[in-house]
Motif scaffolding. Structure first.
Motif, PDB file in Angstrom:
ATOM      1  N   LEU A 186       4.071   0.112  -3.365  1.00 45.07           N
ATOM      2  CA  LEU A 186       4.255  -0.726  -2.124  1.00 45.07           C
ATOM      3  C   LEU A 186       4.447  -2.092  -2.812  1.00 45.07           C
ATOM      4  O   LEU A 186       3.842  -2.608  -3.604  1.00 45.07           O
ATOM      5  N   THR A 187       5.160  -2.698  -1.922  1.00 49.36           N
ATOM      6  CA  THR A 187       5.393  -4.402  -2.150  1.00 49.36           C
ATOM      7  C   THR A 187       5.152  -4.984  -0.648  1.00 49.36           C
ATOM      8  O   THR A 187       5.434  -4.710  -0.047  1.00 49.36           O
ATOM      9  N   HIS A 188       4.059  -6.016  -1.088  1.00 47.54           N
ATOM     10  CA  HIS A 188       3.432  -6.780  -0.128  1.00 47.54           C
ATOM     11  C   HIS A 188       3.895  -8.168  -0.074  1.00 47.54           C
ATOM     12  O   HIS A 188       3.721  -8.734  -1.065  1.00 47.54           O
ATOM     13  N   LEU A 189       4.663  -8.673   1.238  1.00 45.29           N
ATOM     14  CA  LEU A 189       4.868 -10.174   1.100  1.00 45.29           C
ATOM     15  C   LEU A 189       4.281 -10.695   2.194  1.00 45.29           C
ATOM     16  O   LEU A 189       4.045 -10.138   3.264  1.00 45.29           O
TER      17      LEU A 189
ATOM     18  N   PHE B 118      12.769   3.363   2.122  1.00 43.36           N
ATOM     19  CA  PHE B 118      11.467   2.681   2.007  1.00 43.36           C
ATOM     20  C   PHE B 118      11.024   2.729   3.603  1.00 43.36           C
ATOM     21  O   PHE B 118      11.643   2.621   4.525  1.00 43.36           O
ATOM     22  N   ARG B 119       9.843   2.586   3.983  1.00 44.19           N
ATOM     23  CA  ARG B 119       9.273   1.869   5.208  1.00 44.19           C
ATOM     24  C   ARG B 119       8.662   0.770   5.273  1.00 44.19           C
ATOM     25  O   ARG B 119       7.941   0.243   4.253  1.00 44.19           O
ATOM     26  N   LEU B 120       8.814   0.189   6.225  1.00 47.63           N
ATOM     27  CA  LEU B 120       8.264  -1.216   6.655  1.00 47.63           C
ATOM     28  C   LEU B 120       7.207  -1.280   7.635  1.00 47.63           C
ATOM     29  O   LEU B 120       7.459  -1.016   8.765  1.00 47.63           O
ATOM     30  N   LYS B 121       6.263  -2.076   7.384  1.00 46.41           N
ATOM     31  CA  LYS B 121       5.133  -2.488   8.296  1.00 46.41           C
ATOM     32  C   LYS B 121       5.351  -3.833   8.307  1.00 46.41           C
ATOM     33  O   LYS B 121       5.066  -4.651   7.170  1.00 46.41           O
TER      34      LYS B 121
ATOM     35  N   PHE C 215       6.412  -3.243   2.079  1.00 46.64           N
ATOM     36  CA  PHE C 215       7.653  -1.927   2.151  1.00 46.64           C
ATOM     37  C   PHE C 215       6.661  -0.806   1.077  1.00 46.64           C
ATOM     38  O   PHE C 215       5.935  -1.084   0.278  1.00 46.64           O
ATOM     39  N   ALA C 216       6.846   0.270   1.554  1.00 48.99           N
ATOM     40  CA  ALA C 216       6.256   1.253   1.022  1.00 48.99           C
ATOM     41  C   ALA C 216       7.275   2.441   0.641  1.00 48.99           C
ATOM     42  O   ALA C 216       8.210   2.755   1.317  1.00 48.99           O
ATOM     43  N   GLU C 217       7.017   3.149  -0.406  1.00 49.12           N
ATOM     44  CA  GLU C 217       7.990   4.060  -0.914  1.00 49.12           C
ATOM     45  C   GLU C 217       7.326   5.271  -2.091  1.00 49.12           C
ATOM     46  O   GLU C 217       6.481   4.625  -2.815  1.00 49.12           O
ATOM     47  N   ARG C 218       7.624   6.470  -1.680  1.00 47.52           N
ATOM     48  CA  ARG C 218       7.023   7.456  -2.382  1.00 47.52           C
ATOM     49  C   ARG C 218       7.682   7.314  -3.745  1.00 47.52           C
ATOM     50  O   ARG C 218       9.049   7.159  -3.849  1.00 47.52           O
TER      51      ARG C 218
ATOM     52  N   TYR D 133      15.035  -2.448  -2.831  1.00 46.26           N
ATOM     53  CA  TYR D 133      15.948  -2.376  -1.588  1.00 46.26           C
ATOM     54  C   TYR D 133      16.250  -3.449  -0.694  1.00 46.26           C
ATOM     55  O   TYR D 133      17.287  -3.314   0.165  1.00 46.26           O
ATOM     56  N   VAL D 134      15.419  -4.312  -1.009  1.00 49.02           N
ATOM     57  CA  VAL D 134      15.537  -5.646   0.027  1.00 49.02           C
ATOM     58  C   VAL D 134      16.716  -6.402  -0.546  1.00 49.02           C
ATOM     59  O   VAL D 134      16.861  -6.668  -1.644  1.00 49.02           O
TER      60      VAL D 134
END
Length: 452
Positions: A34-37, A85-88, A100-103, A121-122
């Motif tokens: 995960l990447t968190h901003l 990826f998935r975005l919350k 941003f989350a990715e397996r 991916y961003v």
């Protein structure tokens, strides 16, 4: 029937009920990266209510790049699966978070996993739009636990660049590792090792870890305000001490000169009042600039401790826990903010007390001056009364003189007419009666004028 009952709802019932479910955790299952901003628009945007609009515009731009419809303008949270990826997304009062989350391949080691994070991916252009706004940038790897504590500690130098490693057993089914440092790639790093978490616990744990980092950084925003406020408070405190000393040292002189100080703008008391008023204005401005930031920092640090408590930490031998790290590294900064806020309040009260004291002194002297003026007016009134009484006495004599003269002319006329009258004798006899009559007449007139 449901339609009937729904019509009974208060206008705020459904929004308030939905608030409890407004920020659900992501469904995660190891292995994940995960990447968190955390994007902070700035204090001005938060104060003017422009934070939500600015954050929404950033999200719409990101969604537009991938050809995905963004949320409604009033949305406070958003989730979408973009394929790779998935975005919350969550919008808070002062900031918004993008997770941003990715397996990832289970065969990758943790150190290698940090080289393939979903932020890749961003679009670079969108990331460039966050320049100067990113308060938190963190990478987190959620891995299945297949190594011992000793193996994890041995691998730590390959993952973390910091010397001090922080970690603990959490939720009786996972371990958390970090060094709370910004690495050379610009991101802080966290490793969560899952060796027995139940369903949805992994998502909750990752959310808490990322919230700890986010709220920690937001809480620290108050520290620069405290550091800038301390010299200003020192200067104001020194000037207040000088003014207070001047009030004490010049007390005797002020008592002699205050009568003219009230009419002379350059007098000591007026000068002190102006200086104290200026200090009060500076103190008020400083409080307005800092009070919100300090109270926000206290709220954020309470959230940090609450999230740590929710993780139910257990010690890893030889490694400080997250709670211990916060007590040693975050608590001093928060204590500085709290002590500065208390010092602001105390100094404002001291200025107010000094101002009240000086105004009381001026008021007392004003009363003394008013008393002197009233005494002077009383003396003048007494003098005027005495003068009036003297004038009245002279008036009695003058009027008696003129009336006696008129009567004397009448007596002479009567004597010339042959009447047996002695004008001089008659005038002499009538003078006391005339004087008494004139005096009584004046007394009666005075009583009528005074309404008695």
């Amino acid at each position: 029937m449901s339609t009937v009952y729904s019509g009974l709802n208060h206008a705020l019932r459904e929004p308030l009920a939905a608030e409890a479910h407004s920020r659900p955790s992501m469904r995660l299952q190891a292995p994940e990266c995960l990447t968190h901003l955390a994007v902070y628009a700035g204090e001005d945007a938060g104060a003017t209510g422009g934070n939500a609009a600015a954050q929404h515009a950033l999200l719409i731009a990101l969604c537009g790049h991938f050809g995905v419809a963004g949320p409604a303008a009033n949305a406070r949270h958003y989730f979408h699966d973009f394929g790779h990826f998935r975005l919350k997304w969550e919008c808070h009062t002062e900031f918004a978070t993008y997770t941003f989350a990715e397996r990832f391949d289970h065969g990758l080691l943790q150190a290698a996993a940090f080289q393939k994070m979903p932020v890749a991916y961003v679009p670079k252009k969108w990331l460039a739009s966050l320049q100067g706004k990113t308060m938190v940038a963190a990478h987190l790897v959620l891995a299945s636990m297949d190594s011992s504590v000793e193996d994890c500690a041995a691998e730590a130098p390959d993952v973390f660049e910091g010397v001090l490693l922080v970690g603990s057993h959490v939720l009786q089914g996972a371990r958390v590792w970090t060094d709370f440092l910004i690495q050379s790639d610009g991101f802080s790093r966290f490793v969560v090792q899952d060796f027995g978490l139940r369903e949805q616990e992994a998502g909750l744990l990752v959310q808490r870890v990322l919230e700890i980092e986010t709220y920690r950084m937001m809480a620290l925003l108050g520290l620069p305000h405290a550091q800038r406020a301390i010299p200003a408070l020192n200067a104001i405190e020194g000037e207040l001490a000088q003014l207070t000393s001047a009030m004490v040292d010049t007390d005797a002189a002020i008592a002699d000169t205050l009568a003219c100080a009230l009419s002379d703008s350059t007098d000591v008391e007026q000068s002190l009042l102006r200086q104290i008023t200026g200090l009060a204005a500076r103190m008020e401005k400083l409080s307005l600039n800092n009070s919100y930031r300090f109270s926000a920092s206290q709220a954020y640090v309470r959230l940090v401790h609450a999230r740590i408590e929710e993780m139910r930490e257990a010690r890893i031998e030889g490694v400080p826990t997250l709670a211990e790290f916060m007590d040693r590294r975050l608590a001093p900064a928060m204590n500085t903010c709290a002590s500065t806020a208390q010092r602001q309040e105390a100094l404002a009260e001291r200025i107010a007390h000094t101002n009240d004291l000086l105004r009381t002194r001026v008021g007392i002297v004003q009363e003394q001056q008013n008393r002197k003026i009233l005494q002077s007016l009383n003396r003048r009134a007494e003098q005027q009364l005495r003068l009036q009484q003297a004038v009245e006495g002279l008036s009695v004599v003058a009027i008696t003189y003129y009336l006696a003269g008129l009567l004397n002319y009448v007596g002479k006329a009567a004597k010339t007419a042959g009447w047996p009258v002695s004008p001089d004798l008659a005038t002499g006899v009538l003078v006391p009666a005339i004087a008494a009559g004139v005096w009584l007449g004046l007394c009666r007139m005075r009583r009528k004028l005074h309404g008695t």
